[in-house]
Design a protein around this motif. Structure first.
Motif, PDB file in Angstrom:
ATOM      1  N   ALA A 228      42.967 -36.110  52.011  1.00  8.55           N
ATOM      2  CA  ALA A 228      43.356 -36.192  53.417  1.00  8.55           C
ATOM      3  C   ALA A 228      44.855 -36.002  53.600  1.00  8.55           C
ATOM      4  CB  ALA A 228      42.916 -37.528  54.006  1.00  8.55           C
ATOM      5  N   PHE A 229      45.646 -36.308  52.568  1.00 11.49           N
ATOM      6  CA  PHE A 229      47.096 -36.131  52.642  1.00 11.49           C
ATOM      7  C   PHE A 229      47.550 -34.784  52.080  1.00 11.49           C
ATOM      8  CE2 PHE A 229      46.923 -40.752  53.025  1.00 11.49           C
ATOM      9  CZ  PHE A 229      47.807 -40.961  54.071  1.00 11.49           C
ATOM     10  N   GLY A 230      46.601 -33.891  51.776  1.00 11.89           N
ATOM     11  CA  GLY A 230      46.979 -32.537  51.387  1.00 11.89           C
ATOM     12  C   GLY A 230      46.873 -32.224  49.914  1.00 11.89           C
ATOM     13  N   ASP A 231      46.225 -33.071  49.130  1.00  8.29           N
ATOM     14  CA  ASP A 231      46.116 -32.787  47.704  1.00  8.29           C
ATOM     15  C   ASP A 231      44.878 -31.928  47.456  1.00  8.29           C
ATOM     16  OD1 ASP A 231      46.702 -32.756  45.079  1.00  8.29           O
ATOM     17  OD2 ASP A 231      46.175 -34.847  44.652  1.00  8.29           O
ATOM     18  N   GLY A 232      44.824 -31.318  46.279  1.00 12.07           N
ATOM     19  CA  GLY A 232      43.675 -30.515  45.894  1.00 12.07           C
ATOM     20  C   GLY A 232      44.058 -29.076  45.590  1.00 12.07           C
ATOM     21  N   ALA A 233      43.227 -28.420  44.766  1.00  9.46           N
ATOM     22  CA  ALA A 233      43.436 -27.014  44.406  1.00  9.46           C
ATOM     23  C   ALA A 233      42.792 -26.124  45.462  1.00  9.46           C
ATOM     24  CB  ALA A 233      42.837 -26.718  43.038  1.00  9.46           C
ATOM     25  N   VAL A 234      43.552 -25.180  46.017  1.00  5.01           N
ATOM     26  CA  VAL A 234      43.092 -24.313  47.092  1.00  5.01           C
ATOM     27  C   VAL A 234      42.336 -23.126  46.503  1.00  5.01           C
ATOM     28  CG1 VAL A 234      43.784 -22.993  49.126  1.00  5.01           C
ATOM     29  CG2 VAL A 234      45.080 -25.024  48.442  1.00  5.01           C
ATOM     30  N   GLU A 235      41.171 -22.829  47.087  1.00  2.00           N
ATOM     31  CA  GLU A 235      40.363 -21.695  46.654  1.00  2.00           C
ATOM     32  C   GLU A 235      40.615 -20.496  47.567  1.00  2.00           C
ATOM     33  OE1 GLU A 235      38.451 -21.693  43.937  1.00  2.00           O
ATOM     34  OE2 GLU A 235      39.128 -23.734  43.487  1.00  2.00           O
ATOM     35  N   GLU A 236      39.903 -19.397  47.275  1.00  2.00           N
ATOM     36  CA  GLU A 236      40.090 -18.166  48.037  1.00  2.00           C
ATOM     37  C   GLU A 236      39.659 -18.320  49.489  1.00  2.00           C
ATOM     38  OE1 GLU A 236      41.509 -15.451  47.216  1.00  2.00           O
ATOM     39  OE2 GLU A 236      41.895 -15.886  45.113  1.00  2.00           O
ATOM     40  N   ASP A 237      38.636 -19.122  49.753  1.00  2.00           N
ATOM     41  CA  ASP A 237      38.147 -19.308  51.116  1.00  2.00           C
ATOM     42  C   ASP A 237      38.838 -20.460  51.829  1.00  2.00           C
ATOM     43  OD1 ASP A 237      37.110 -21.240  49.489  1.00  2.00           O
ATOM     44  OD2 ASP A 237      35.057 -21.112  50.250  1.00  2.00           O
ATOM     45  N   PHE A 238      40.001 -20.880  51.339  1.00  2.00           N
ATOM     46  CA  PHE A 238      40.814 -21.955  51.912  1.00  2.00           C
ATOM     47  C   PHE A 238      40.165 -23.333  51.774  1.00  2.00           C
ATOM     48  CE2 PHE A 238      41.929 -18.136  54.438  1.00  2.00           C
ATOM     49  CZ  PHE A 238      43.232 -17.994  54.001  1.00  2.00           C
ATOM     50  N   SER A 239      39.140 -23.445  50.981  1.00  2.07           N
ATOM     51  CA  SER A 239      38.604 -24.766  50.655  1.00  2.07           C
ATOM     52  C   SER A 239      39.435 -25.365  49.525  1.00  2.07           C
ATOM     53  CB  SER A 239      37.139 -24.662  50.235  1.00  2.07           C
ATOM     54  OG  SER A 239      37.004 -23.857  49.080  1.00  2.07           O
ATOM     55  N   ARG A 240      39.335 -26.672  49.383  1.00  3.20           N
ATOM     56  CA  ARG A 240      40.108 -27.370  48.359  1.00  3.20           C
ATOM     57  C   ARG A 240      39.181 -28.164  47.455  1.00  3.20           C
ATOM     58  NH1 ARG A 240      44.369 -30.902  51.221  1.00  3.20           N
ATOM     59  NH2 ARG A 240      43.031 -30.633  53.036  1.00  3.20           N
ATOM     60  N   VAL A 241      39.492 -28.177  46.183  1.00  2.00           N
ATOM     61  CA  VAL A 241      38.678 -28.836  45.166  1.00  2.00           C
ATOM     62  C   VAL A 241      39.446 -30.040  44.644  1.00  2.00           C
ATOM     63  CG1 VAL A 241      37.387 -28.549  43.021  1.00  2.00           C
ATOM     64  CG2 VAL A 241      37.677 -26.607  44.560  1.00  2.00           C
ATOM     65  N   MET A 242      38.786 -31.172  44.629  1.00  2.00           N
ATOM     66  CA  MET A 242      39.362 -32.393  44.092  1.00  2.00           C
ATOM     67  C   MET A 242      38.677 -32.735  42.776  1.00  2.00           C
ATOM     68  SD  MET A 242      41.735 -33.255  46.176  1.00  2.00           S
ATOM     69  CE  MET A 242      42.085 -34.849  45.426  1.00  2.00           C
ATOM     70  N   HIS A 243      39.431 -33.307  41.839  1.00  2.00           N
ATOM     71  CA  HIS A 243      38.934 -33.638  40.512  1.00  2.00           C
ATOM     72  C   HIS A 243      39.194 -35.105  40.221  1.00  2.00           C
ATOM     73  CE1 HIS A 243      38.200 -29.416  39.323  1.00  2.00           C
ATOM     74  NE2 HIS A 243      39.273 -29.161  40.051  1.00  2.00           N
ATOM     75  N   VAL A 244      38.283 -35.702  39.473  1.00  2.00           N
ATOM     76  CA  VAL A 244      38.411 -37.082  39.000  1.00  2.00           C
ATOM     77  C   VAL A 244      38.040 -37.085  37.525  1.00  2.00           C
ATOM     78  CG1 VAL A 244      37.441 -39.410  39.129  1.00  2.00           C
ATOM     79  CG2 VAL A 244      38.006 -38.184  41.218  1.00  2.00           C
ATOM     80  N   LYS A 245      38.838 -37.745  36.702  1.00  2.00           N
ATOM     81  CA  LYS A 245      38.591 -37.823  35.263  1.00  2.00           C
ATOM     82  C   LYS A 245      38.433 -39.277  34.844  1.00  2.00           C
ATOM     83  CE  LYS A 245      42.304 -35.651  34.045  1.00  2.00           C
ATOM     84  NZ  LYS A 245      43.331 -35.004  33.195  1.00  2.00           N
ATOM     85  N   LEU A 246      37.517 -39.499  33.909  1.00  2.00           N
ATOM     86  CA  LEU A 246      37.303 -40.821  33.336  1.00  2.00           C
ATOM     87  C   LEU A 246      37.365 -40.705  31.821  1.00  2.00           C
ATOM     88  CD1 LEU A 246      35.777 -41.147  36.237  1.00  2.00           C
ATOM     89  CD2 LEU A 246      34.780 -43.146  35.151  1.00  2.00           C
ATOM     90  N   ALA A 247      38.100 -41.620  31.204  1.00  2.00           N
ATOM     91  CA  ALA A 247      38.216 -41.628  29.749  1.00  2.00           C
ATOM     92  C   ALA A 247      36.957 -42.208  29.119  1.00  2.00           C
ATOM     93  CB  ALA A 247      39.445 -42.427  29.319  1.00  2.00           C
ATOM     94  N   LEU A 248      36.776 -41.914  27.847  1.00  2.00           N
ATOM     95  CA  LEU A 248      35.565 -42.328  27.138  1.00  2.00           C
ATOM     96  C   LEU A 248      35.454 -43.850  27.043  1.00  2.00           C
ATOM     97  CD1 LEU A 248      33.068 -41.602  25.410  1.00  2.00           C
ATOM     98  CD2 LEU A 248      34.583 -41.496  23.431  1.00  2.00           C
ATOM     99  N   ARG A 249      36.569 -44.542  26.981  1.00  2.00           N
ATOM    100  CA  ARG A 249      36.510 -45.993  26.825  1.00  2.00           C
ATOM    101  C   ARG A 249      35.863 -46.679  28.035  1.00  2.00           C
ATOM    102  NH1 ARG A 249      41.705 -44.778  28.408  1.00  2.00           N
ATOM    103  NH2 ARG A 249      42.444 -45.905  30.277  1.00  2.00           N
ATOM    104  N   LEU A 250      35.809 -45.987  29.179  1.00  2.00           N
ATOM    105  CA  LEU A 250      35.260 -46.584  30.389  1.00  2.00           C
ATOM    106  C   LEU A 250      33.750 -46.420  30.496  1.00  2.00           C
ATOM    107  CD1 LEU A 250      37.982 -45.375  32.932  1.00  2.00           C
ATOM    108  CD2 LEU A 250      37.862 -47.556  31.705  1.00  2.00           C
ATOM    109  N   TYR A 251      33.148 -45.511  29.743  1.00  2.00           N
ATOM    110  CA  TYR A 251      31.701 -45.277  29.861  1.00  2.00           C
ATOM    111  C   TYR A 251      31.069 -45.052  28.485  1.00  2.00           C
ATOM    112  CZ  TYR A 251      32.978 -40.341  29.254  1.00  2.00           C
ATOM    113  OH  TYR A 251      33.470 -39.152  28.762  1.00  2.00           O
ATOM    114  N   ARG A 252      31.599 -45.679  27.472  1.00  2.00           N
ATOM    115  CA  ARG A 252      31.174 -45.408  26.103  1.00  2.00           C
ATOM    116  C   ARG A 252      29.658 -45.535  25.927  1.00  2.00           C
ATOM    117  NH1 ARG A 252      33.650 -45.497  21.252  1.00  2.00           N
ATOM    118  NH2 ARG A 252      35.595 -46.135  22.247  1.00  2.00           N
TER     119      ARG A 252
END
Length: 458
Positions: A228-252
């Motif tokens: 909502a504050f403007g973060d994210g990778a912009v695609e060709e169609d002006f959409s934006r992709v957001m990513h979330v990463k989780l380390a292995l220790r959190l879901y072993r």
């Protein structure tokens, strides 16, 4: 007594032989006795009349009235061929295709069959759809030992980091060269929270799911807030992709597939995952168009979102310029220790600096309030060649230049650059170089102006 048995009478032993009553002419049919059937010796004797006449059907040489004598069947003869069809046309001769000579194939060398390999739980076609499965369970004794000792070494580690940052800040030295990774700065990676202790000891997937679900939900909400504050990778169609990463220790003990299953409840999907972390992604469509003034429209009124903003008092600006040399680094260190260097707003420091700091190059324009000074400052920031450089084709997720012929250039102008001139003045000066308002973001003239310009890649 007369001997009647042996030799005393006729028929005994030594007596005279008696005549055979059935000898020739003896008996009732013997010689000299009258034959009731005549001399022929019966009705069918030789010379006697045949009561059926001379045409005896069974007499020797008489014809058989019931059939002809047996004859052997004649040998089989094929029927004569059919006569030629007078209306038939002769067929043209058909060419016979030449057959290529067979080529001798080389006999392949013998190769032993590869030994069968057991597929990994997270391999392609596996039960987890190509995602890594649960990691091996840790030793419960090692888990309890780490949980006990972390309350001793974690505070010491944090104190050492604070002392190191203070030393580097006041000495002005870059300090000793450390490892390229920043893992030694993050104490939380070696810390086991009490909520995760049960999951580490039992290893049951349901315990891990109860632990990791709030973490996934919290990180998804944070990513959506940053979008909502403007973060994210912009695609060709002006959409934006957001990513979330989780380390292995959190879901072993749950596995990457379990984390993706939790994220799908919130509309997210699984991205490319490996054995060390799981990645989640979501594509947000381009925002709806918002009315904004054009470069040639009449100037916006002061105090409006697109017009000039009030400047800070001229007497306060010199003190801000001098004191910010000390309090800006202190605020940065405090924020790093308190929030671990992350904020919900990706442009937090830009917004903070626009309120509590003043740039050396914008000092004169804000001090005098001159429109010409603000215009020169804006043109200095929007110099030709400004914009995000095009991504290289060998970077992951970037197509080759043949497929992607047009690469957009994007830039951002903060409020501190146009405070006394207004956001509309930025649009007017940027239009001279081919920049337009970026349609991938919702306009925020009270904080920044995002510009967009397509250009062809080399």
């Amino acid at each position: 007594m007369t001997d009647q048995g042996y030799g005393g009478r006729a028929g005994g032993h030594g007596g005279a032989p008696q005549p055979n009553p059935y000898a020739q002419g003896g008996g009732p049919y013997g010689q000299g006795a009258p034959n009731p059937y005549g001399q022929g010796g019966g009705p069918y004797a030789q010379g006697a009349p045949n009561p059926y006449g001379q045409s005896d059907p069974y007499a020797q040489g008489a014809p058989n009235p019931y059939g002809q004598p047996y004859q052997a069947p004649a040998p089989y003869q094929a029927p004569a061929s059919y006569p030629a069809n007078p209306y038939a046309q002769p067929l043209p001769p058909q060419p016979v295709p030449s057959q290529p000579a067979p080529v001798a194939q080389p006999v392949p060398a013998y190769q032993p069959a590869p030994a069968p390999q057991r597929p990994a739980p997270g391999g392609a076609g596996g039960p987890l759809g190509g995602r890594p499965g649960p990691a091996p369970r840790r030793n419960p004794v090692a888990v309890l030992l780490q949980f006990t000792l972390q309350w001793i070494y974690a505070p010491l580690w944090i104190a050492a980091l604070v002392a190191l940052f203070a030393l580097l800040l006041w000495s002005g030295s870059s300090g000793p060269s450390g490892p390229s990774s920043d893992a030694w700065l993050k104490v939380n990676r070696t810390f086991i929270p009490p909520r995760r202790l049960k999951a580490e000891l039992t290893g049951r997937p349901e315990d891990w799911e109860r632990y990791v679900t709030p973490i996934v939900e919290r990180r998804i909400r944070d990513a959506e807030r940053r979008h909502a504050f403007g973060d994210g990778a912009v695609e060709e169609d002006f959409s934006r992709v957001m990513h979330v990463k989780l380390a292995l220790r959190l879901y072993r003990g749950l596995g990457a597939a379990g984390v993706v299953r939790i994220a799908e409840r919130y509309g997210w999907q699984g991205g490319a995952s490996d054995e060390g972390r799981v990645r989640l992604r979501r594509v947000f469509p381009a925002p709806a168009p918002v009315a904004a003034p054009g470069p040639l429209d009449p100037p916006a009124a002061p105090g409006t979102p697109w017009g000039p903003q009030p400047s800070r008092p001229a007497l306060l600006l010199p003190f801000i310029l001098v004191l910010q040399i000390a309090y800006v680094p202190l605020c940065g260190v405090f924020s790093l220790l308190l929030f671990w260097g992350r904020h919900a707003q990706p442009d937090y420091w830009d917004r903070w600096g626009a309120r509590w700091a003043v740039g050396p190059r914008a000092f004169w324009a804000e001090l005098t309030g001159s429109s010409a000074a603000w215009e020169r400052h804006i043109r200095r920031i929007l110099k030709p060649g400004r914009g995000a450089p095009a991504k290289k084709a060998d970077e992951p997720g970037v197509p080759s230049p043949v497929v992607r012929a047009v690469v957009p250039a994007r830039t951002r102008v903060n409020l501190a650059t146009y405070r006394g001139a207004g956001a509309q003045e930025v649009l007017r000066i940027a239009a001279e170089q081919g920049w337009v308002l970026d349609p991938a973001y919702t306009p925020e003239p009270e904080a920044c102006v995002r510009l967009y310009k397509p250009h062809r890649a080399a």
